[in-house]
Design an enzyme around this catalytic site. Sequence first.
Site, PDB file in Angstrom:
ATOM      1  N   ASP A   1     -17.724 -85.659-106.867  1.00  0.00           N
ATOM      2  CA  ASP A   1     -16.523 -85.560-106.045  1.00  0.00           C
ATOM      3  C   ASP A   1     -15.886 -86.939-105.938  1.00  0.00           C
ATOM      4  O   ASP A   1     -16.297 -87.885-106.630  1.00  0.00           O
ATOM      5  CB  ASP A   1     -16.836 -84.951-104.677  1.00  0.00           C
ATOM      6  CG  ASP A   1     -17.612 -85.897-103.754  1.00  0.00           C
ATOM      7  OD1 ASP A   1     -18.060 -86.970-104.220  1.00  0.00           O
ATOM      8  OD2 ASP A   1     -17.778 -85.558-102.563  1.00  0.00           O
TER       9      ASP A   1
ATOM     10  N   LYS B   1     -18.021 -79.018-110.611  1.00  0.00           N
ATOM     11  CA  LYS B   1     -18.425 -79.607-109.334  1.00  0.00           C
ATOM     12  C   LYS B   1     -18.936 -78.523-108.386  1.00  0.00           C
ATOM     13  O   LYS B   1     -20.029 -78.643-107.825  1.00  0.00           O
ATOM     14  CB  LYS B   1     -17.252 -80.355-108.692  1.00  0.00           C
ATOM     15  CG  LYS B   1     -17.613 -81.020-107.364  1.00  0.00           C
ATOM     16  CD  LYS B   1     -16.436 -81.750-106.762  1.00  0.00           C
ATOM     17  CE  LYS B   1     -15.491 -80.779-106.097  1.00  0.00           C
ATOM     18  NZ  LYS B   1     -14.439 -81.473-105.305  1.00  0.00           N
TER      19      LYS B   1
END
Length: 236
Positions: free
Chosen positions: A145, A127
């Site tokens: 996320d 991420k």
Amino acid sequence: MAHRPPTSLVRRARRMHRVLAEAYPEAGCELDFADPFQLLVATVLSAQTTDRRVNAVTPALFAAYPDAAALAAADRAVVEELIRPTGFFRAKTTSLLGLSAALVERHDGRVPGRLTDLVQLPGVGRKTANVVLGNAFDVPGITVDTHFSRLVGRFGWVDDHTVADPVRTEHAVGALFERRDWTMLSHRLIWHGRRCCHARKPACGACPVARWCPAFGAGPTDPEVAAALVTTQGPA
């Protein structure tokens, strides 16, 4: 051979993305940064807190430690105090000192522009790497996320099994869109999740993509009630 998503799903997902692009023309990274190193540090700090809180502490942090070499040599207690408001400051300090030292030792103090190199840095996962690649290097990436996962699940872009795993989600959603759209897709979904499609009470009646959303009705559908839930920026 890779599994191809149904054409109807691809069309619906891309239509929703086009509408979100019109709804959020200003969408982009909400972390303040001047270079790849600052973005990497800010993204690590953003875990379990808000971008606004990160932006409040990074000016002092970057003034004291403007590059990887400076941060690698920093006094741990000083760094902890500077980033304390972001929460989990001890673990984050460990990551920041570790990744800075790794940058100095392996990459001459520069942030690498490849996913394989980024994810080998302490405290850096896919991420964070995709945030840095997409926003500092213009390398398309999908940032999975909590907002992104929630929305692609509600939108029916991925099934429950897929959405439970960020890497599976990244690949499944990536298959629905052209690679060049991945970074902005991430921004727009995150903006929509922060402002309208909230976790506890989504503003369904004020949602620009409600007509294509199978989760319509998860929150208030009355336009006036829903409009009162919409925020103009991400949560503090």
